[in-house]
Design a protein around this motif. Structure first.
Motif, mmCIF file in Angstrom:
data_model
loop_
_atom_site.group_PDB
_atom_site.id
_atom_site.type_symbol
_atom_site.label_atom_id
_atom_site.label_comp_id
_atom_site.label_asym_id
_atom_site.label_seq_id
_atom_site.Cartn_x
_atom_site.Cartn_y
_atom_site.Cartn_z
ATOM 1 N N TYR A 34 1.031 -1.285 -0.138
ATOM 2 C CA TYR A 34 0.298 0.051 0.119
ATOM 3 C C TYR A 34 0.849 1.355 -0.236
ATOM 4 C CZ TYR A 34 -3.670 3.367 1.574
ATOM 5 O OH TYR A 34 -4.386 4.378 1.201
ATOM 6 N N ASP A 35 2.093 1.352 0.676
ATOM 7 C CA ASP A 35 2.893 2.407 0.892
ATOM 8 C C ASP A 35 3.509 2.599 -0.665
ATOM 9 O OD1 ASP A 35 4.074 1.747 4.055
ATOM 10 O OD2 ASP A 35 2.539 2.879 3.508
ATOM 11 N N ARG A 36 3.711 1.339 -1.332
ATOM 12 C CA ARG A 36 4.275 1.622 -2.650
ATOM 13 C C ARG A 36 3.296 2.234 -3.703
ATOM 14 N NH1 ARG A 36 7.388 -4.176 -3.015
ATOM 15 N NH2 ARG A 36 8.977 -3.878 -1.506
ATOM 16 N N TYR A 37 1.969 1.727 -3.332
ATOM 17 C CA TYR A 37 1.069 2.421 -4.264
ATOM 18 C C TYR A 37 0.727 4.115 -4.055
ATOM 19 C CZ TYR A 37 -3.852 3.417 -5.803
ATOM 20 O OH TYR A 37 -4.806 3.743 -6.334
ATOM 21 N N LEU A 38 0.665 4.152 -2.653
ATOM 22 C CA LEU A 38 0.647 5.642 -2.688
ATOM 23 C C LEU A 38 1.920 6.476 -3.199
ATOM 24 C CD1 LEU A 38 -0.898 5.543 1.309
ATOM 25 C CD2 LEU A 38 -1.956 6.083 -0.994
ATOM 26 N N ALA A 39 3.203 5.945 -2.995
ATOM 27 C CA ALA A 39 4.183 6.567 -3.480
ATOM 28 C C ALA A 39 3.969 7.198 -4.882
ATOM 29 C CB ALA A 39 5.489 5.897 -3.143
ATOM 30 N N ILE A 40 3.461 6.229 -5.944
ATOM 31 C CA ILE A 40 3.632 6.405 -7.172
ATOM 32 C C ILE A 40 2.152 6.471 -7.905
ATOM 33 C CG2 ILE A 40 5.783 4.802 -7.338
ATOM 34 C CD1 ILE A 40 3.871 2.656 -8.518
ATOM 35 N N LYS A 41 1.126 6.457 -7.107
ATOM 36 C CA LYS A 41 -0.173 6.645 -7.898
ATOM 37 C C LYS A 41 -0.436 7.784 -8.891
ATOM 38 C CE LYS A 41 -2.800 8.960 -4.231
ATOM 39 N NZ LYS A 41 -3.824 8.791 -3.224
ATOM 40 N N ASN A 42 0.035 8.792 -8.433
ATOM 41 C CA ASN A 42 -0.238 9.988 -9.332
ATOM 42 C C ASN A 42 0.745 10.217 -10.489
ATOM 43 O OD1 ASN A 42 -2.366 10.917 -7.435
ATOM 44 N ND2 ASN A 42 -0.616 12.043 -6.031
ATOM 45 N N ASP A 43 1.792 9.485 -10.375
ATOM 46 C CA ASP A 43 2.799 9.873 -11.633
ATOM 47 C C ASP A 43 3.147 8.481 -12.344
ATOM 48 O OD1 ASP A 43 4.839 11.427 -8.816
ATOM 49 O OD2 ASP A 43 3.497 12.369 -10.354
ATOM 50 N N ASN A 44 2.609 7.301 -11.889
ATOM 51 C CA ASN A 44 2.703 6.121 -12.730
ATOM 52 C C ASN A 44 1.740 5.211 -12.487
ATOM 53 O OD1 ASN A 44 3.522 3.856 -13.985
ATOM 54 N ND2 ASN A 44 5.581 4.024 -13.307
ATOM 55 N N LYS A 45 0.533 5.442 -13.046
ATOM 56 C CA LYS A 45 -0.740 4.791 -12.585
ATOM 57 C C LYS A 45 -0.603 3.233 -13.257
ATOM 58 C CE LYS A 45 -3.697 8.650 -12.862
ATOM 59 N NZ LYS A 45 -3.787 8.824 -11.520
ATOM 60 N N ASP A 46 -0.037 3.031 -14.213
ATOM 61 C CA ASP A 46 0.247 1.375 -14.514
ATOM 62 C C ASP A 46 0.877 0.686 -13.326
ATOM 63 O OD1 ASP A 46 0.916 2.330 -17.953
ATOM 64 O OD2 ASP A 46 -1.043 2.065 -17.070
ATOM 65 N N SER A 47 1.861 1.291 -12.894
ATOM 66 C CA SER A 47 2.785 0.457 -11.736
ATOM 67 C C SER A 47 1.781 0.459 -10.333
ATOM 68 C CB SER A 47 3.908 1.241 -11.244
ATOM 69 O OG SER A 47 4.881 1.056 -12.543
ATOM 70 N N ALA A 48 0.861 1.779 -10.334
ATOM 71 C CA ALA A 48 0.127 1.652 -9.189
ATOM 72 C C ALA A 48 -1.012 0.517 -9.150
ATOM 73 C CB ALA A 48 -0.474 3.017 -9.099
ATOM 74 N N ALA A 49 -1.553 0.244 -10.144
ATOM 75 C CA ALA A 49 -2.514 -0.593 -10.709
ATOM 76 C C ALA A 49 -2.202 -1.990 -10.251
ATOM 77 C CB ALA A 49 -2.991 -0.578 -12.300
#
Length: 663
Positions: A34-49
């Protein structure tokens, strides 16, 4: 029992004493993902998914409710960012059921807040008839989220829920409530210092921009940029740049507005969110157009329309995607190839359609000009023929009456000589003949009055025929416009139709009035203003329309060009002046001001409360067709045109007394 449950789930067999350690390990792994998701959710949506799906998979495999609910929640946001709001809401509802089952209030509140955002985003890209219901539903979810967060005393999330409510209230045009909500949230964050209020500053600035408080809005946005610079977030940077471009656009400082809107479009593309990109492209198109750069404005408009079309096809694309998921990876590659070919074909078809549309537009313009010229020439011929016929008939009858009067005068002289020599008997005869003469004169007068009435009737019929011919022209233009898609060609035909209707209204007033050469200007101006106001969707109760007409009548040679100029000015006001005006107003004055010589001519003054006009662009020699039409008609009647920005746009047309007298 725990061993049996783990076996049924397909997990490793562990002893009861090991279950607590396994649970802690799963929870730690969930938090790391979840922390990794929050770190990149706005800049790299594919990785966040990818991280969102890993959290969901962990919850499903290990039966961890928190991971399961969080996975559904995050995937709902992923699908919403892709424009698939139906699937996004489905996943949020799954998360809601999980959080309710474990009685996690903050989780339930988070789902409500996320669903409020989704309904707001759906309203942004939906048709006009769906906007209100979607926003109202989103407002209900935002209030539910606020209540739960307040109960849990989660102040940072309380501010987030306030922000969501403010956005929806703003879109519902309940601006006073929205401003109170934003300021309450800002006060909460500034007092407790638990988070930076970047988003709230931006949203409050949007309300200030709508009210024309540009300097206060810019100060708030620059303050927000300082907060965001300390911890850069791409989504906030895109939003702040967009708001700053709108503020400087409101101040007509396009040199500062253009760089900000360029950065907003670039960041929206990087974020890959349909709603944000639609908003940024629309702002860029408007700013470039206002800045006098039609090429860039058109380019952004084309990209905007292409994105809207792709979103409208979203439902069918999602259905295809669901079917594609059932096939193997090898078939996915084949389908990707087919999709690329399809996009190439669509691009080629769009190019051909664009060329075909341009050619059709050119043909329509040529055909329109030809038809207008043909109908106008026919009307002129019929008018000249009818006038010549009336004049010749009147001259003939007048000459006949004159000859009869001369003959009668000669007879009278001869008879007077006879009466002088005839005595009393001839005197009686003279009295008889005098009586007969008076009868004939009375009949001649009655005949002349009848002929004058016939001439007036013929002139009314002439104006009626001209009005009917113009109605035919208007009908042809309307029929042609109805066959075209919404666009420049259709707007050109509709504007031409309105100009023809303005001329037809003058001839209609002529044949409906007893005065066949003058127009009642008060009735004409009121009818024209009311018709155009309703045609552009303004209601009388929500529009301040003021009409002051001190000129009772005008002759047709002056009334027609003045009426056409007024039609252009009102059309321009209704189309462009009130897009961001809460309470539109329009004042129309037509008077004869008294000058030093006692005759001040004619003064037409039209004032709106819109954003005004770029005066430098107006004074350039070239311009729109409407501008050239106004200048040509003003020159025709010897009028002087004055334009200035004074609490909106003020247009004054002054016709001196001498052109009025010659007309």
């Amino acid at each position: 029992m725990g061993i049996l449950w783990a076996a049924l789930l397909g997990g490793p067999l562990v002893a009861p004493c090991q279950q607590s350690a396994t649970f802690r390990a799963d929870s730690m792994l969930t938090e790391r993902l979840y922390d990794r998701y929050l770190a990149i959710k706005n800049d790299n949506k594919d990785s966040a998914a990818i991280y969102a799906r890993q959290i969901l998979s962990l919850g499903q495999q290990r039966n961890v409710p928190l991971a399961l609910g969080r996975g559904y929640f995050l995937l709902g946001r992923v699908y919403a960012d892709q424009g698939d709001y139906t699937r996004g809401i489905q996943y949020e509802l799954r998360a809601l059921r999980v959080y309710q089952s474990i009685k996690r209030k903050t989780g339930v509140a988070g789902v409500y807040n996320e669903m409020a955002l989704m309904y707001k985003q759906m309203a942004t890209i939906s048709g006009e008839q769906h906007i209100q219901p979607l926003l109202e539903k989103g407002l209900v979810y935002a209030r539910e989220a606020l209540a739960l967060y307040s109960e849990a005393k989660s102040w940072n999330n309380v501010a987030s829920a306030y922000n969501q409510m403010g956005i929806i209230l703003r879109d519902l045009h309940r601006n006073d409530e929205a401003e109170w909500v934003f300021r309450t949230a800002i006060s909460l964050l500034e007092t407790r210092k638990i988070s930076d209020p970047v988003v709230l500053y931006g949203n409050l600035s949007e309300l200030l921009i709508a009210r024309g408080q540009y300097d206060e809005a810019i100060a708030l946005l620059e303050k927000a940029q300082v907060f965001n610079a300390a911890k850069p977030r791409l989504v906030y940077s895109e939003y702040l740049n967009l708001r700053l471009s709108r503020a400087y656009e409101g101040k007509k400082d396009y040199a500062k507005a253009v760089p900000y809107v360029q950065q907003s479009v670039q960041m929206a593309r990087r974020l890959n969110e349909s709603a944000r990109l639609l908003r940024s492209l629309g702002a860029a198109q408007a700013i470039y157009e206002a800045a006098g750069d039609p090429a860039k404005s058109l380019a952004h408009l084309k990209e905007l329309k292409a994105l809207e079309d792709s979103l409208q096809r979203g439902e069918s694309v999602r259905a295809v995607t669901e079917l594609q998921a059932q096939y193997a990876n090898r078939q996915s590659r084949d389908l990707a190839t087919i999709e690329a070919q399809k996009q190439q074909q669509i691009s080629a078809v769009k190019t051909r359609l664009l060329l075909s549309q341009q050619q059709a537009l050119a043909r329509i313009e040529a055909d329109k000009a030809h038809r207008i010229s043909l109908i106008s020439s026919r009307a002129d011929v019929e008018k000249a023929r009818a006038v010549a016929e009336v004049k010749s008939r009147y001259e003939l009858e007048k000459n006949q009456a004159r000859f009869e009067q001369l003959n009668k005068a000669n007879e009278l002289k001869n008879r007077q000589m006879a009466w002088l020599s005839g005595g009393v008997a001839l005197l009686l005869l003279l009295l008889l003949l005098s009586y007969r003469q008076s009868v004939r004169i009375r009949k001649n007068r009655e005949q002349i009055v009848q002929q004058a009435d016939q001439m007036q009737m013929l002139m009314k019929e002439l104006h009626h025929r001209v009005k009917n011919n113009l109605a035919v022209v208007s009908g042809l233009l309307e029929l042609q416009a109805s066959r075209l898609p919404n666009g420049a060609a259709r707007r050109v035909l509709q504007e031409g139709q309105q100009r023809v209707q303005a001329m037809a209204l003058i001839h209609q007033r002529l044949y409906q009035s007893d005065a066949i050469a003058t127009i009642n200007m008060r009735e004409y101006v009121e009818h024209l203003a009311s018709s155009l106001m309703h045609a552009y969707g303004h209601m009388a109760g929500k529009f301040d329309l003021t009409i002051e007409v001190g000129v009772s009548t005008l002759d047709t040679d002056t009334a027609i060009p003045v009426g056409l100029i007024l039609n252009e000015l009102l059309t321009n006001a209704f189309k462009h002046a009130y897009e961001h005006v809460a309470r539109p107003s329009l004042r129309i004055q037509l008077n004869q001001p008294v000058g030093t010589n006692g005759a001040g001519g004619l003064l037409l003054d039209v004032q709106d409360n819109g954003p005004g006009l770029d005066l430098a662009t107006w004074h350039q020699p070239e311009g729109s067709f409407g501008k050239r039409l106004i200048q040509g008609l003003a020159e025709q009647i010897g009028a002087k045109v004055t334009v200035n920005n004074r609490d909106g746009l003020s247009f004054r047309l002054y016709v001196p007394a001498s052109p009025l007298a010659s007309a």
